[in-house]
Design an enzyme around this catalytic site. Structure first.
Site, PDB file in Angstrom:
ATOM      1  N   ASP A  80      10.194  11.292   5.465  1.00 43.66           N
ATOM      2  CA  ASP A  80       9.206  10.232   5.266  1.00 43.66           C
ATOM      3  C   ASP A  80       9.877   8.866   5.388  1.00 43.66           C
ATOM      4  OD1 ASP A  80       6.785   9.000   4.556  1.00 43.66           O
ATOM      5  OD2 ASP A  80       7.241   9.095   2.411  1.00 43.66           O
ATOM      6  N   HIS A 178       1.063   1.863  -0.332  1.00 40.50           N
ATOM      7  CA  HIS A 178       1.845   2.813  -1.108  1.00 40.50           C
ATOM      8  C   HIS A 178       1.764   2.438  -2.579  1.00 40.50           C
ATOM      9  CE1 HIS A 178       4.363   3.349   2.751  1.00 40.50           C
ATOM     10  NE2 HIS A 178       3.642   4.436   2.574  1.00 40.50           N
ATOM     11  N   ASN A 230      -0.681  11.436   3.390  1.00 39.08           N
ATOM     12  CA  ASN A 230       0.474  11.391   2.501  1.00 39.08           C
ATOM     13  C   ASN A 230       0.037  11.206   1.049  1.00 39.08           C
ATOM     14  OD1 ASN A 230       1.835  11.377   4.944  1.00 39.08           O
ATOM     15  ND2 ASN A 230       3.293   9.805   4.317  1.00 39.08           N
TER      16      ASN A 230
END
Length: 286
Positions: A80, A178, A230
């Site tokens: 990742d 994120h 993700n």
């Protein structure tokens, strides 16, 4: 069934479901994710960030490979947000079956040049490649990095990028970040931009920052080409909230202390696989 990501996502795209990519930073996370994938008969991606790899060490990737080889469902071991050739080479040499090169902070020309070079190297080793165009934001508690300003992926640039790099999947920026979103801040996916990108490129698309987005939007994104989602912050938060409660209860034996956190992670992983419609899809790979 240890596979590379190109093989796994090709089936997901054809049958219009998403595959969860869960960040793995310890054996507890690896065991839970594999166990749930087996129970739900779902393909799965075990994802490791370079910082996580630095913590767990090269030998741990061998452990993940052993879990994957013994599994009866498709399993990918994926790097990742690799940002350097050294990180990508370490992943290839230690047994990953897929890598991401994230040169999204560079100019378009430089991103293309770096990604093309990594793709050539990885493909020669039978490893699939994910890249990123545009920038993913950063919220609270993220270990995956990100940018203060989200630069949305331009559809025409996406077409140029895919044609000139030969990547197998593309992470796009359509409004995610994120980490965990603070109270009162609800992300919103730019579905119209996603549709425009899908009309121009045919490779599987990737949604980063999948924690905290509305389930309805994530499910809709799969209809327009997103085949990999993700998940990191959601499972880590579930684990550590339960772990903190256990520590406060006075029990400090690891074999007792980690049971409830692992169950908390299990609940999240099960929900995500159901949301992504990957339950039962392992049968498509036989």
């Amino acid at each position: 069934m240890l596979m590379n990501m190109k093989e796994v996502l090709a089936v997901a795209q054809k049958h219009q479901f998403g595959v969860g990519a869960f960040n793995i930073a310890s054996a507890e996370f690896a065991r839970v994710v594999i166990d749930v994938a087996e129970a739900l008969r779902s393909p799965v991606i075990l994802e490791v960030h370079p910082d996580e790899h630095a913590f767990i060490g090269d030998a741990f990737i061998g452990y993940l490979r052993e879990l994957a080889l013994r599994a009866t469902v498709p399993v990918v071991i994926h790097l990742d947000h690799g940002q350097t050739l050294a990180q990508v080479m370490r992943a290839i040499q230690t047994g990953y079956t897929s890598v991401m090169i994230d040169a999204s902070a560079l100019s378009l020309a430089d991103n293309i040049a770096v990604t093309r070079r990594i793709t050539e190297i990885a493909h020669a080793a039978g490893i699939s490649v994910e890249a990123e165009l545009g920038t993913i934001g950063i919220a609270e508690g993220s270990g995956e990095g990100g940018h203060a300003e989200i630069l949305y992926t331009d559809p025409q640039q996406a077409l140029q990028f895919v044609n000139e790099t030969g990547v197998d999947s593309l992470a796009i920026a359509i409004g995610t970040s994120h980490g965990l979103y603070p109270p009162g801040k609800q992300p919103q996916l730019d579905i119209e931009r996603l549709k425009a990108i899908r009309q121009l490129i045919s490779i599987p698309l990737v949604l980063h920052g999948g924690s905290g987005n509305k389930d309805t939007e994530v499910a809709e994104s799969i209809l327009y080409g997103v085949a990999k989602i993700n998940i990191s912050s959601d499972i880590k938060k579930a684990f550590f909230v339960a772990l903190e409660a256990g520590l406060n209860s006075g029990s400090h034996e690891p074999n007792v202390l980690y049971i409830r956190p692992m169950e908390a992670v299990k609940t999240v992983v099960m929900h995500k696989m159901q949301l992504f419609s990957s339950v039962g899809k392992a049968a498509l790979y036989n």
